[in-house]
Design an enzyme around this catalytic site. Sequence first.
Site, PDB file in Angstrom:
ATOM      1  N   GLY A  23       0.817  -1.200   0.000  1.00  0.00           N
ATOM      2  CA  GLY A  23       0.000   0.000   0.000  1.00  0.00           C
ATOM      3  C   GLY A  23       0.853   1.254   0.000  1.00  0.00           C
ATOM      4  N   TRP A  31       2.249   1.634  -3.462  1.00  0.00           N
ATOM      5  CA  TRP A  31       1.216   2.120  -4.377  1.00  0.00           C
ATOM      6  C   TRP A  31       1.172   3.645  -4.401  1.00  0.00           C
ATOM      7  CZ3 TRP A  31      -3.133   5.091  -3.132  1.00  0.00           C
ATOM      8  CH2 TRP A  31      -4.033   5.288  -4.172  1.00  0.00           C
ATOM      9  N   HIS A  32       1.434   4.267  -3.257  1.00  0.00           N
ATOM     10  CA  HIS A  32       1.379   5.723  -3.193  1.00  0.00           C
ATOM     11  C   HIS A  32       2.488   6.372  -4.009  1.00  0.00           C
ATOM     12  CE1 HIS A  32      -1.396   5.125   0.207  1.00  0.00           C
ATOM     13  NE2 HIS A  32      -1.785   6.360  -0.024  1.00  0.00           N
ATOM     14  N   GLY A  33       3.592   5.717  -4.170  1.00  0.00           N
ATOM     15  CA  GLY A  33       4.665   6.324  -4.936  1.00  0.00           C
ATOM     16  C   GLY A  33       5.818   5.362  -5.141  1.00  0.00           C
ATOM     17  N   PHE A  76      -0.142  10.293  -7.438  1.00  0.00           N
ATOM     18  CA  PHE A  76      -0.150   8.861  -7.208  1.00  0.00           C
ATOM     19  C   PHE A  76      -1.006   8.124  -8.230  1.00  0.00           C
ATOM     20  CE2 PHE A  76       0.045  10.653  -2.704  1.00  0.00           C
ATOM     21  CZ  PHE A  76       1.416  10.747  -2.750  1.00  0.00           C
TER      22      PHE A  76
END
Length: 457
Positions: A319, A322-324, A457
């Site tokens: 997770g 996923w943000h960056g 993102f």
Amino acid sequence: MLFNSYVFLLAFLPAALVLHWTVARAAPAWRLPLLVGLSFVFYGWWDVRFVPLLAGSILANWLIARAYGRSSTRWLIPAAIVGNLALLGVFKYFDFFADLANLLPGVEVSRIGLALPLGISFFTFHHIMYLADLRAGRAPAFGLIKYALYISFFPQVLAGPLVRWSEIMHQFDERPDARPDAAERFGRGLVLLAVGLAKKVFLGDPLAAYVNPVFLAAAQGKPVGFAEAWQTTLGFTFQIYFDFSGYTDMALGIALMFGLVLPQNFDVPYRATSLQDFWRRWHMTLSRFLRDYLYVPMGGNRHGLPRQLGALFATMALGGLWHGAGLTFLAWGALHGAGLGAGVLTRRARWSIPAPMGWALTSVFVVLTWVLFRAPSFDAALAVYKGLLGFSPGGTGFKWRTIALAALVATIGPTAWNAVHRLPPRRSLAIAVAVLFVLVLLKIGDDANYEFIYFQF
């Protein structure tokens, strides 16, 4: 076309609303195709080069879903999910993994430097949710127009919320203009839009002036003083909340104006008394996605404590990534995974933590880990952490007024959604919203117009 821009507020949105309500009354069968067209115009305004990518992904996934419905070939859906993730990986993560590979002796992988299409993480996850539920027998087949609108609906295509097909597909069949509460929905949507804009423009954006210069200095190798470090850390804590929750309020409000209800995404997260409680309140639709489509398939809490802790850690680390595409994001997610694991162990040991202490511990953990989320590198994060601990000079004075106001609004609540739905329709409310909207427009014209944080993102 930012939600907080003149071209959107004074041109695109009014034109889209007039077209939508005209078509809804005169030619209802064309309402959904119109919304799809408007969504593609909105998306193409950012970068028309990526319109074929969005359209192609919609068509490909819809054809795969249709083929699966005819043949029930078991490998088809997993292959499609892998394909979606591979596409996301090429655009978002190829250069990141190339840089990691180049750290190995004798390895040389060239970067490809592709521009990141806006919203690719969000519409990829929408595809995955539908395909996974289709394979599990929970989702039916839909026509191309409905599926295209589910993926591309413009209020949520760029930064969510992540909407399950079961939450919105049935709404496409309704006649929003024929509902007895159509005018009330439109009015409450307009209030939500104004409130979300105010949160972004009056609370989120001013904090950027407290945050950005300090992180820029840290990235340049300059020391960060004690006061500056706490100013920027607390400033970002509330900047990201008002920026992202403000966007969500706008998205929910705009959708309501078109007669559609999207799921809430925030529930006063800075009142959480545990890390588990925080993730039930922060970016709620992403938390739900991670739980149902990563944590549970990894085993969840059904296969013993070690498996549960491993699943939690892996889910949150992914997770974070996923943000960056950066190790700082991975570390941020991993720390939250470890923190959630510690919470599981605490509950297993039946240790009772008083709510005030739980709130204090959770707040400190969340605030400190936000540094990793915001910092462009570990060195920059370390410079801020040194300042927080007093290992650097005191620096300039602590600018506390805007932060204190933001903290009060963020912790006392209620959420904008709840507040707007509790307010009775009154002329005084309409006047207040109109005044607020005008003030927002004046502020937008006067100051820098910051892009939403989650757009990256």
